[in-house]
Design an enzyme around this catalytic site. Structure first.
Site, PDB file in Angstrom:
ATOM      1  N   ASP A 168       0.829  -1.210   0.000  1.00 45.46           N
ATOM      2  CA  ASP A 168       0.000   0.000   0.000  1.00 45.46           C
ATOM      3  C   ASP A 168       0.865   1.263   0.000  1.00 45.46           C
ATOM      4  O   ASP A 168       1.492   1.593   1.008  1.00 45.46           O
ATOM      5  CB  ASP A 168      -0.898  -0.003   1.251  1.00 45.46           C
ATOM      6  CG  ASP A 168      -1.820   1.198   1.287  1.00 45.46           C
ATOM      7  OD1 ASP A 168      -2.898   1.126   0.679  1.00 45.46           O
ATOM      8  OD2 ASP A 168      -1.450   2.227   1.895  1.00 45.46           O
ATOM      9  N   TYR A 204       3.237   9.624  -0.376  1.00 44.07           N
ATOM     10  CA  TYR A 204       4.323   9.014   0.400  1.00 44.07           C
ATOM     11  C   TYR A 204       5.700   9.230  -0.250  1.00 44.07           C
ATOM     12  O   TYR A 204       6.725   8.968   0.361  1.00 44.07           O
ATOM     13  CB  TYR A 204       4.103   7.500   0.599  1.00 44.07           C
ATOM     14  CG  TYR A 204       2.789   7.126   1.243  1.00 44.07           C
ATOM     15  CD1 TYR A 204       1.975   8.081   1.836  1.00 44.07           C
ATOM     16  CD2 TYR A 204       2.348   5.807   1.253  1.00 44.07           C
ATOM     17  CE1 TYR A 204       0.759   7.731   2.404  1.00 44.07           C
ATOM     18  CE2 TYR A 204       1.138   5.453   1.826  1.00 44.07           C
ATOM     19  CZ  TYR A 204       0.343   6.426   2.392  1.00 44.07           C
ATOM     20  OH  TYR A 204      -0.861   6.074   2.952  1.00 44.07           O
ATOM     21  N   LYS A 263      -2.558   5.916  -4.325  1.00 41.07           N
ATOM     22  CA  LYS A 263      -3.645   6.879  -4.052  1.00 41.07           C
ATOM     23  C   LYS A 263      -3.306   8.222  -4.674  1.00 41.07           C
ATOM     24  O   LYS A 263      -2.139   8.649  -4.610  1.00 41.07           O
ATOM     25  CB  LYS A 263      -3.825   7.049  -2.534  1.00 41.07           C
ATOM     26  CG  LYS A 263      -3.798   5.752  -1.763  1.00 41.07           C
ATOM     27  CD  LYS A 263      -4.073   5.924  -0.287  1.00 41.07           C
ATOM     28  CE  LYS A 263      -3.715   4.658   0.478  1.00 41.07           C
ATOM     29  NZ  LYS A 263      -2.291   4.530   0.834  1.00 41.07           N
ATOM     30  N   HIS A 321      -7.348   9.733  -2.347  1.00 40.91           N
ATOM     31  CA  HIS A 321      -6.759   9.702  -1.004  1.00 40.91           C
ATOM     32  C   HIS A 321      -7.659  10.357   0.056  1.00 40.91           C
ATOM     33  O   HIS A 321      -7.845   9.818   1.147  1.00 40.91           O
ATOM     34  CB  HIS A 321      -5.386  10.377  -1.025  1.00 40.91           C
ATOM     35  CG  HIS A 321      -4.469   9.923   0.045  1.00 40.91           C
ATOM     36  ND1 HIS A 321      -3.125   9.740  -0.136  1.00 40.91           N
ATOM     37  CD2 HIS A 321      -4.701   9.585   1.349  1.00 40.91           C
ATOM     38  CE1 HIS A 321      -2.579   9.330   0.992  1.00 40.91           C
ATOM     39  NE2 HIS A 321      -3.513   9.225   1.908  1.00 40.91           N
TER      40      HIS A 321
END
Ligand code: NDP
Ligand SMILES: O=C(O)C(=O)[C@@H](O)[C@H](O)C(=O)CO
Length: 282
Positions: free
Chosen positions: A47, A52, A77, A110
């Protein structure tokens, strides 16, 4: 049931119930070693997210495994700053390049944002029609956002990833998702560590000779929830996967449910939606 157990999604695809969370995992935190350990332990779901800033590192780590693409499942996302029709399409093209993949298994919005809400979703439906994305998902959507989405969507999300742990149980939202054939995926399934000293959990852990983290993850499985615990420590990645040789009693499940105190790690999705993003990440 074991670490490779898959959940059936409403669009016909299947998703491993357990995966590895990768927020705040980069090469500086042994990302490659952590992914390799997870793979060897049996994790098949990874994930990540544009936010990120580790999609390229995740892509490299998966390439290094030297395994077939269809043997693992990748979620990414679309960040708040990339929402809207054109920006979503362009950002997913970039994500695929960074991940070195022809498709992602699951693409999520997201956070819900009111202004770009339907335009972002139209881009999602196009990406799915073009085969660049297998399944469509949302993250941090409440009932109200999903009901609103249903007024215009041709395809509904098959997974909703929400903050979910013993301090934020969200039974009404989970029931709503179940009734609408949307899998609940728990982010921060360990409450980012905040629930691990709860005496109830520590007691149950002693009984089964398991760790508090293992008990909490097992509680999620009993609820039918998908889990993506994160750790930068290989030993913990192994520990978090070693939860298939015991199960909780109904009374233990209820005792953990009762730890619900509505404490959020993150913000109310409704506030992010109204504000239009710019969530102050930390
Ligand atoms: N959609 C969204 O908006 C969000 C999605 N996510 C996703 O969910 C994933 C998981 O959530 P996350 O916020 O990381 O929190 P988690 O609940 O997974 O907890 C991670 C924390 O718990 C520690 N930890 C992990 N395993 C153990 C263990 N066995 N014993 C004790 N401590 C442990 C980790 O420390 P250490 O690493 O030092 O081991 C880290 O501090 C994220 O990585 C991300 O992929 C997360 C937040 C928001
Ligand atoms: O990790 C994610 O996917 C997030 O959206 C997080 O940044 C989340 O908003 C959070 O937990 C901030 O502390």
């Amino acid at each position: 049931m074991d670490i490779t157990t898959k959940l059936q999604l409403a669009d016909g695809y299947q998703m491993p119930q357990q995966g590895l969370g990768l927020y705040k995992v980069t090469d500086q935190d042994n990302l490659t070693e952590v992914v390799k350990t997870a793979w060897d332990t049996g994790y098949r779901l990874f994930d990540t997210a544009q936010m990120y800033q580790n999609e390229a590192e995740v892509g490299n780590a998966l390439q290094e495994l030297g395994v077939s693409r269809e043997d693992y499942f990748v979620t990414t996302k679309v960040a708040e700053s990339n929402q809207g029709y054109d920006a979503t399409l362009a950002s997913v093209e970039q994500s695929l390049k960074d991940l070195q993949m022809d498709y992602v298994d699951l693409l999520m919005v997201h956070w819900p944002l009111h202004e770009q809400f339907f335009d972002t979703w139209r881009a999602f439906e196009r990406l799915q029609a073009e085969g660049l994305v297998k399944s469509l998902g949302t993250s941090n959507f409440g009932m109200i956002h999903l009901q609103y989405l249903a007024t215009q969507a041709n395809e509904m999300p098959v997974v909703n990833q929400i903050e979910n742990h013993p301090h934020l149980v969200q039974p009404e939202l989970r029931d709503f998702l179940r009734e609408n054939n949307i899998v609940t995926q728990a982010w921060a399934p360990l409450g980012r560590g905040s629930v691990l000293e709860e005496p109830v959990i520590v007691e149950i852990a002693k009984k089964y000779h398991k760790s508090p983290a293992q008990v909490v993850l097992r509680w999620h499985l009993a609820n039918g929830t998908s889990i993506i615990p994160k750790s930068v420590h290989p030993q913990r990645v192994i520990e978090n996967g070693d939860i298939y040789d015991f199960s909780l009693t109904i009374d233990e499940i209820i005792a953990i449910d009762q730890l619900n105190n509505f404490t959020r790690i993150s913000q109310e999705p409704e506030q992010v939606y109204e504000r239009g993003g710019q969530y102050p990440h930390h």
